[in-house]
Scaffold this motif. Structure first.
Motif, PDB file in Angstrom:
ATOM      1  N   ASN A  45      56.708  29.344  46.484  1.00 28.50           N
ATOM      2  CA  ASN A  45      56.758  30.553  45.667  1.00 28.50           C
ATOM      3  C   ASN A  45      55.383  31.105  45.304  1.00 28.50           C
ATOM      4  N   ARG A  46      54.366  30.707  46.084  1.00 25.99           N
ATOM      5  CA  ARG A  46      53.019  31.194  45.804  1.00 25.99           C
ATOM      6  C   ARG A  46      52.309  31.561  47.108  1.00 25.99           C
ATOM      7  N   ALA A  47      51.524  32.615  47.054  1.00 24.47           N
ATOM      8  CA  ALA A  47      50.639  32.998  48.152  1.00 24.47           C
ATOM      9  C   ALA A  47      49.242  32.468  47.846  1.00 24.47           C
ATOM     10  N   LEU A  48      48.353  32.540  48.826  1.00 29.54           N
ATOM     11  CA  LEU A  48      46.983  32.079  48.635  1.00 29.54           C
ATOM     12  C   LEU A  48      46.020  33.089  49.254  1.00 29.54           C
ATOM     13  N   LEU A  49      45.109  33.584  48.435  1.00 27.16           N
ATOM     14  CA  LEU A  49      44.111  34.555  48.867  1.00 27.16           C
ATOM     15  C   LEU A  49      42.725  33.964  48.671  1.00 27.16           C
ATOM     16  N   ALA A  50      41.733  34.534  49.346  1.00 24.43           N
ATOM     17  CA  ALA A  50      40.342  34.137  49.130  1.00 24.43           C
ATOM     18  C   ALA A  50      39.480  35.391  49.103  1.00 24.43           C
ATOM     19  N   VAL A  51      38.623  35.475  48.094  1.00 25.53           N
ATOM     20  CA  VAL A  51      37.602  36.523  48.029  1.00 25.53           C
ATOM     21  C   VAL A  51      36.267  35.831  48.225  1.00 25.53           C
ATOM     22  N   GLN A  52      35.534  36.211  49.266  1.00 27.20           N
ATOM     23  CA  GLN A  52      34.315  35.511  49.640  1.00 27.20           C
ATOM     24  C   GLN A  52      33.166  36.488  49.844  1.00 27.20           C
ATOM     25  N   GLY A  53      31.966  36.051  49.436  1.00 27.03           N
ATOM     26  CA  GLY A  53      30.783  36.872  49.645  1.00 27.03           C
ATOM     27  C   GLY A  53      29.938  36.955  48.389  1.00 27.03           C
ATOM     28  N   PRO A  54      28.685  37.389  48.512  1.00 24.06           N
ATOM     29  CA  PRO A  54      27.778  37.423  47.361  1.00 24.06           C
ATOM     30  C   PRO A  54      28.223  38.349  46.233  1.00 24.06           C
ATOM     31  N   LYS A  55      29.116  39.291  46.524  1.00 27.06           N
ATOM     32  CA  LYS A  55      29.604  40.188  45.480  1.00 27.06           C
ATOM     33  C   LYS A  55      30.995  39.794  44.979  1.00 27.06           C
ATOM     34  N   ALA A  56      31.485  38.629  45.403  1.00 25.39           N
ATOM     35  CA  ALA A  56      32.822  38.189  45.000  1.00 25.39           C
ATOM     36  C   ALA A  56      32.919  38.033  43.485  1.00 25.39           C
ATOM     37  N   GLU A  57      31.887  37.497  42.858  1.00 31.21           N
ATOM     38  CA  GLU A  57      31.917  37.310  41.405  1.00 31.21           C
ATOM     39  C   GLU A  57      32.075  38.647  40.681  1.00 31.21           C
ATOM     40  N   ALA A  58      31.276  39.629  41.074  1.00 27.98           N
ATOM     41  CA  ALA A  58      31.344  40.930  40.420  1.00 27.98           C
ATOM     42  C   ALA A  58      32.706  41.579  40.627  1.00 27.98           C
ATOM     43  N   VAL A  59      33.279  41.405  41.813  1.00 29.12           N
ATOM     44  CA  VAL A  59      34.593  41.974  42.104  1.00 29.12           C
ATOM     45  C   VAL A  59      35.661  41.367  41.206  1.00 29.12           C
ATOM     46  N   LEU A  60      35.704  40.038  41.153  1.00 31.59           N
ATOM     47  CA  LEU A  60      36.761  39.372  40.390  1.00 31.59           C
ATOM     48  C   LEU A  60      36.532  39.498  38.883  1.00 31.59           C
ATOM     49  N   ALA A  61      35.270  39.572  38.465  1.00 30.80           N
ATOM     50  CA  ALA A  61      34.965  39.689  37.042  1.00 30.80           C
ATOM     51  C   ALA A  61      35.472  40.993  36.451  1.00 30.80           C
TER      52      ALA A  61
ATOM     53  N   TYR B  58      35.636  28.844  52.331  1.00 32.42           N
ATOM     54  CA  TYR B  58      35.474  28.268  53.667  1.00 32.42           C
ATOM     55  C   TYR B  58      34.539  29.126  54.510  1.00 32.42           C
ATOM     56  N   THR B  59      33.574  29.769  53.850  1.00 33.88           N
ATOM     57  CA  THR B  59      32.653  30.664  54.541  1.00 33.88           C
ATOM     58  C   THR B  59      31.193  30.285  54.358  1.00 33.88           C
ATOM     59  N   GLY B  60      30.914  29.394  53.407  1.00 38.14           N
ATOM     60  CA  GLY B  60      29.532  29.101  53.053  1.00 38.14           C
ATOM     61  C   GLY B  60      28.989  30.040  52.000  1.00 38.14           C
ATOM     62  N   GLU B  61      29.733  31.107  51.704  1.00 46.43           N
ATOM     63  CA  GLU B  61      29.332  32.052  50.673  1.00 46.43           C
ATOM     64  C   GLU B  61      29.956  31.673  49.329  1.00 46.43           C
ATOM     65  N   ASP B  62      29.424  32.260  48.272  1.00 46.37           N
ATOM     66  CA  ASP B  62      30.074  32.164  46.970  1.00 46.37           C
ATOM     67  C   ASP B  62      31.436  32.838  47.083  1.00 46.37           C
ATOM     68  N   GLY B  63      32.367  32.438  46.248  1.00 45.08           N
ATOM     69  CA  GLY B  63      33.662  33.088  46.290  1.00 45.08           C
ATOM     70  C   GLY B  63      34.729  32.288  45.576  1.00 45.08           C
ATOM     71  N   TYR B  64      35.957  32.765  45.706  1.00 41.77           N
ATOM     72  CA  TYR B  64      37.084  32.196  44.986  1.00 41.77           C
ATOM     73  C   TYR B  64      38.299  32.099  45.902  1.00 41.77           C
ATOM     74  N   GLU B  65      39.103  31.054  45.676  1.00 44.94           N
ATOM     75  CA  GLU B  65      40.428  30.973  46.278  1.00 44.94           C
ATOM     76  C   GLU B  65      41.442  31.149  45.155  1.00 44.94           C
ATOM     77  N   ILE B  66      42.485  31.950  45.413  1.00 41.86           N
ATOM     78  CA  ILE B  66      43.373  32.419  44.357  1.00 41.86           C
ATOM     79  C   ILE B  66      44.822  32.172  44.744  1.00 41.86           C
ATOM     80  N   SER B  67      45.479  31.261  44.036  1.00 39.77           N
ATOM     81  CA  SER B  67      46.903  31.024  44.237  1.00 39.77           C
ATOM     82  C   SER B  67      47.665  32.016  43.363  1.00 39.77           C
ATOM     83  N   VAL B  68      48.541  32.797  44.003  1.00 40.10           N
ATOM     84  CA  VAL B  68      49.184  33.940  43.361  1.00 40.10           C
ATOM     85  C   VAL B  68      50.703  33.793  43.427  1.00 40.10           C
ATOM     86  N   PRO B  69      51.425  34.095  42.351  1.00 45.35           N
ATOM     87  CA  PRO B  69      52.892  34.113  42.452  1.00 45.35           C
ATOM     88  C   PRO B  69      53.332  35.039  43.589  1.00 45.35           C
TER      89      PRO B  69
END
Length: 374
Positions: free
Chosen positions: A144-160, A191-202
């Motif tokens: 019942n959950r999907a999994l996304l990843a936001v990766q890259g040097p601007k990932a923090e600013a995007v998710l923040a 899984y890119t070597g960059e900063d980023g986040y993996e996000i488990s989503v309903p």
């Protein structure tokens, strides 16, 4: 493709113009109209969104959370008992011969452990966990959950922009964070070597969360093609290629993931499958090693390329396990295994490509320095 599974974002991929291919039993986007090269560079320069919902998300729960941790520690050579709440680690299942059955991420979410395993191995992994841990520990594969990843040097600013607390997370922190109205389980990893986040989503919120992230001007959708070239430049293993059931963690250069308490002389020495091979290899060294490889010229050396010590040698000294073009470097890159005598950085070797011996040199990994937030 009719027998393949689809992730919750399949329709979105089609709407975005993705080219879909079979991968680990799923129809997955290999690239979007931007193309693999630009997608790769987008992730290195700004941010990219990956759909990794094909991965297995597993919850381990026991009446006493410490019992669940101790039980998992019987199957992997990592320090699970010492993992603090809100933290995550990289690990791997080993077999009795000391080979790697799968690699994984495991997080301590307080009252349960959250484990993410590879798509192609998830059925076997869940069966392994259930056979070894139940009924002491409940093993639940989340559907019942999907999994996304936001990766890259601007990932923090995007998710923040969705919640400021993500900026305070360190590499391998985990937290529950509301994103686009959904309760998400977020880890600062990837899984890119960059900063980023993996996000488990309903599941019901997957498309809304993905579209909310893609609405940011610094984010583009990224497919499997760029995911592979990014992880290769970062020196990260792909299961089934760079590691498998015959490969020991020491050969693979993953000794760093085996914590001191599980090694010879540690408080909880051994106690995992294959310790009889793995622990002596840590102390004495392995007969072969995973290394980086830089082919000369522009032609990539793909997996399966046989390596020789000279252009005339009859006996191979190794094999390429992953290879392709590295867009960040603007040159071909590869990884493979060579015998210990030829594993030194700078060692000149030859790869046999279409009947010709082409020069390649052993290189230090990673090819691109990691951008993780420590």
């Amino acid at each position: 493709m009719s027998d393949l599974k689809r992730t919750p974002l399949y329709d979105l991929h089609i709407a975005l113009g993705a080219k879909m291919v079979p991968f680990a039993g799923y129809e997955m986007p290999v690239q979007y109209p931007m193309g693999v090269m630009k997608e790769h560079l987008q992730c290195r320069a700004a941010a990219g969104l990956f759909d990794v919902s094909h991965m297995g998300q597993v919850v381990l729960r026991a009446a006493d959370p410490e019992r669940a941790k101790a039980a998992l520690e019987r199957l992997i050579p990592q320090d699970v008992l010492g993992l603090g709440e809100g933290r995550q680690r990289y690990g791997f299942f080993t077999n009795d011969a000391g080979g790697i059955e799968d690699d994984l991420m495991f997080a301590n979410r307080g009252d349960h452990l959250f484990v993410v395993v590879n798509a192609a191995c998830k059925d076997a992994d869940v069966a392994r966990l259930r056979a070894a841990l139940e009924p002491e520990v409940t093993v639940k594969l989340l559907e019942n959950r999907a999994l996304l990843a936001v990766q890259g040097p601007k990932a923090e600013a995007v998710l923040a922009e969705h919640h400021p607390m993500v900026a305070e997370m360190r590499f391998m922190d985990v937290a529950t964070v509301p994103i686009a109205g959904a309760e998400c389980w977020v880890s600062r990893s990837g899984y890119t070597g960059e900063d980023g986040y993996e996000i488990s989503v309903p599941l019901a919120a997957a498309k809304d969360v993905a579209q909310a992230l893609l609405a940011h001007e610094d984010v583009e959708p990224i497919g499997l093609g760029a995911r592979d070239s990014l992880r290769l430049e970062a020196g990260l293993c792909l299961y089934g290629h760079d590691i498998d059931a015959t490969t020991s963690p020491v050969e693979a250069g993953l000794t760093w993931a085996i914590h001191t308490v599980r090694r010879v002389g540690g408080d909880r020495e051994g106690g995992f499958p294959g310790a009889g091979r793995v622990l002596p290899e840590i102390t004495e060294g392995a007969a072969r090693k995973r290394v980086g490889l830089l082919p000369e010229g522009r032609a990539p050396m793909r997996d399966g390329t046989v390596l020789f010590a000279s252009a005339e040698a009859d006996t191979p000294v190794g094999t390429v396990t992953s290879g392709g073009f590295g867009p960040t470097l603007g040159a071909p890159v590869a990884m493979g295994y060579v015998d210990a005598a030829h594993a030194g950085v700078g060692t000149a070797l030859f790869g046999e490509v279409r009947g010709k011996r082409l020069p390649v040199s052993v290189a230090k990994l990673p090819f691109v320095a990691a951008g993780f937030k420590r």
